[in-house]
Motif scaffolding. Sequence first.
Motif, PDB file in Angstrom:
ATOM      1  N   PHE A 143       0.815  -1.209   0.000  1.00 57.75           N
ATOM      2  CA  PHE A 143       0.000   0.000   0.000  1.00 57.75           C
ATOM      3  C   PHE A 143       0.854   1.265   0.000  1.00 57.75           C
ATOM      4  N   SER A 144       0.396   2.246  -0.739  1.00 57.82           N
ATOM      5  CA  SER A 144       0.946   3.599  -0.653  1.00 57.82           C
ATOM      6  C   SER A 144      -0.153   4.571  -1.047  1.00 57.82           C
ATOM      7  N   THR A 145      -0.130   5.738  -0.464  1.00 60.86           N
ATOM      8  CA  THR A 145      -1.135   6.738  -0.803  1.00 60.86           C
ATOM      9  C   THR A 145      -0.857   7.279  -2.202  1.00 60.86           C
ATOM     10  N   PRO A 146      -1.888   7.725  -2.915  1.00 58.20           N
ATOM     11  CA  PRO A 146      -1.679   8.260  -4.264  1.00 58.20           C
ATOM     12  C   PRO A 146      -0.954   9.589  -4.250  1.00 58.20           C
ATOM     13  N   GLU A 147      -0.356   9.924  -5.371  1.00 56.34           N
ATOM     14  CA  GLU A 147       0.456  11.135  -5.488  1.00 56.34           C
ATOM     15  C   GLU A 147      -0.370  12.408  -5.304  1.00 56.34           C
ATOM     16  N   TYR A 148      -1.661  12.352  -5.661  1.00 53.46           N
ATOM     17  CA  TYR A 148      -2.445  13.588  -5.657  1.00 53.46           C
ATOM     18  C   TYR A 148      -2.829  14.056  -4.252  1.00 53.46           C
ATOM     19  N   ILE A 149      -2.710  13.206  -3.252  1.00 55.64           N
ATOM     20  CA  ILE A 149      -2.992  13.646  -1.885  1.00 55.64           C
ATOM     21  C   ILE A 149      -1.873  14.566  -1.405  1.00 55.64           C
ATOM     22  N   LYS A 150      -2.237  15.749  -0.966  1.00 52.63           N
ATOM     23  CA  LYS A 150      -1.256  16.711  -0.479  1.00 52.63           C
ATOM     24  C   LYS A 150      -1.205  16.636   1.047  1.00 52.63           C
ATOM     25  N   LEU A 151      -0.080  16.236   1.568  1.00 56.10           N
ATOM     26  CA  LEU A 151       0.058  16.051   3.007  1.00 56.10           C
ATOM     27  C   LEU A 151       0.298  17.378   3.716  1.00 56.10           C
ATOM     28  N   ASN A 152      -0.418  17.580   4.779  1.00 53.07           N
ATOM     29  CA  ASN A 152      -0.226  18.771   5.594  1.00 53.07           C
ATOM     30  C   ASN A 152       1.121  18.698   6.304  1.00 53.07           C
ATOM     31  N   ARG A 153       1.874  19.787   6.268  1.00 56.22           N
ATOM     32  CA  ARG A 153       3.226  19.781   6.844  1.00 56.22           C
ATOM     33  C   ARG A 153       3.207  19.552   8.346  1.00 56.22           C
ATOM     34  N   ASN A 154       2.209  20.107   9.029  1.00 56.56           N
ATOM     35  CA  ASN A 154       2.124  19.904  10.475  1.00 56.56           C
ATOM     36  C   ASN A 154       1.878  18.434  10.811  1.00 56.56           C
ATOM     37  N   LEU A 155       1.086  17.764   9.971  1.00 55.57           N
ATOM     38  CA  LEU A 155       0.837  16.337  10.176  1.00 55.57           C
ATOM     39  C   LEU A 155       2.121  15.542   9.986  1.00 55.57           C
ATOM     40  N   VAL A 156       2.886  15.880   8.957  1.00 62.02           N
ATOM     41  CA  VAL A 156       4.151  15.201   8.688  1.00 62.02           C
ATOM     42  C   VAL A 156       5.112  15.374   9.857  1.00 62.02           C
ATOM     43  N   THR A 157       5.189  16.588  10.374  1.00 65.34           N
ATOM     44  CA  THR A 157       6.102  16.874  11.488  1.00 65.34           C
ATOM     45  C   THR A 157       5.649  16.188  12.766  1.00 65.34           C
ATOM     46  N   LYS A 158       4.363  16.263  13.075  1.00 67.16           N
ATOM     47  CA  LYS A 158       3.816  15.695  14.299  1.00 67.16           C
ATOM     48  C   LYS A 158       4.102  14.209  14.413  1.00 67.16           C
ATOM     49  N   LEU A 159       3.924  13.476  13.308  1.00 62.72           N
ATOM     50  CA  LEU A 159       4.058  12.025  13.337  1.00 62.72           C
ATOM     51  C   LEU A 159       5.394  11.538  12.794  1.00 62.72           C
ATOM     52  N   SER A 160       6.287  12.466  12.461  1.00 63.58           N
ATOM     53  CA  SER A 160       7.596  12.109  11.886  1.00 63.58           C
ATOM     54  C   SER A 160       7.419  11.214  10.663  1.00 63.58           C
ATOM     55  N   LEU A 161       6.542  11.629   9.772  1.00 60.75           N
ATOM     56  CA  LEU A 161       6.278  10.866   8.560  1.00 60.75           C
ATOM     57  C   LEU A 161       7.418  11.054   7.560  1.00 60.75           C
ATOM     58  N   ASP A 162       7.537  10.103   6.648  1.00 63.80           N
ATOM     59  CA  ASP A 162       8.607  10.138   5.652  1.00 63.80           C
ATOM     60  C   ASP A 162       8.007   9.983   4.254  1.00 63.80           C
ATOM     61  N   PRO A 163       7.315  11.014   3.754  1.00 66.31           N
ATOM     62  CA  PRO A 163       6.707  10.927   2.426  1.00 66.31           C
ATOM     63  C   PRO A 163       7.764  10.868   1.328  1.00 66.31           C
ATOM     64  N   TYR A 164       7.391  10.267   0.208  1.00 62.96           N
ATOM     65  CA  TYR A 164       8.327  10.166  -0.904  1.00 62.96           C
ATOM     66  C   TYR A 164       7.606  10.502  -2.207  1.00 62.96           C
ATOM     67  N   HIS A 165       8.379  10.682  -3.261  1.00 64.05           N
ATOM     68  CA  HIS A 165       7.845  11.054  -4.566  1.00 64.05           C
ATOM     69  C   HIS A 165       8.103   9.921  -5.548  1.00 64.05           C
ATOM     70  N   LYS A 166       7.073   9.581  -6.315  1.00 63.51           N
ATOM     71  CA  LYS A 166       7.217   8.501  -7.287  1.00 63.51           C
ATOM     72  C   LYS A 166       6.396   8.837  -8.526  1.00 63.51           C
ATOM     73  N   GLY A 167       6.942   9.697  -9.341  1.00 63.33           N
ATOM     74  CA  GLY A 167       6.267  10.039 -10.586  1.00 63.33           C
ATOM     75  C   GLY A 167       5.025  10.864 -10.356  1.00 63.33           C
ATOM     76  N   GLY A 168       4.072  10.772 -11.272  1.00 66.19           N
ATOM     77  CA  GLY A 168       2.840  11.531 -11.144  1.00 66.19           C
ATOM     78  C   GLY A 168       3.029  12.984 -11.559  1.00 66.19           C
ATOM     79  N   ASN A 169       2.034  13.801 -11.268  1.00 64.05           N
ATOM     80  CA  ASN A 169       2.061  15.201 -11.666  1.00 64.05           C
ATOM     81  C   ASN A 169       2.733  16.102 -10.642  1.00 64.05           C
ATOM     82  N   SER A 170       2.963  15.575  -9.447  1.00 60.31           N
ATOM     83  CA  SER A 170       3.525  16.395  -8.394  1.00 60.31           C
ATOM     84  C   SER A 170       5.029  16.195  -8.301  1.00 60.31           C
TER      85      SER A 170
END
Length: 212
Positions: free
Chosen positions: A111-138
């Motif tokens: 599983f991975s979330t789709p590229e079009y979902i834009k993650l909120n920066r505060n959410l990323v920081t709060k949970l120490s998330l590690d988003p990545y980029h894999k093609g798509g429009n973004s």
Amino acid sequence: MPFTPNFIDKLIRNNDFIDPKFYQDPNYVQPPGVTPYHKNNQVAVPLWVTVQTLDFGTLIKMTHYLKPADMTGILSDFNFKPSSRFAFLSALDVIKELRNKCAHGFLIERFSTPEYIKLNRNLVTKLSLDPYHKGGNSVFPSRLKLFDSLKVLGMFVDLRPLGKIFKSLIYQNNKNFSKNSYDLNSRILQDIGAPSYKALKAACVDSVSNRW
């Protein structure tokens, strides 16, 4: 909004518990742009009744359109402050994708979330998330694997029962597969984006204290 022009007609037709006579008011005047019930324009089904019939995806879509004042009560129910609205909505978008994949028999390990979902920066920081980029429009890192997505889910539910399932899986693989020839657990952890089993275990245990 998620409501189509003939929404109220379908709502009453498809839900036996909604009796149009009960929601009839002779003083009701429909607001501009609101399509009336075609059999009686004095019928208005309140929102708190309507939401009982909406699917999860439609509910989330609706929350994105609510005015800030209308979102305050919803955020409070989940122990979010009004200033955390966009982090809350971002978390719901991640959970919706996770739910959809589970509901349709997707191999959840990949599983991975789709590229079009834009993650909120505060959410990323709060949970120490590690988003990545894999093609798509973004061009911005915005995809999350299962490990990070579970950390998001853990903001709303207790993941300790899930931790027991992971523990059983890891222990069975250690018993049945030799690390020297085929380290299945390492492959699974890599696929879901977890740096280690210890980190995965901690994410499940810490979910109860990972509230906003």
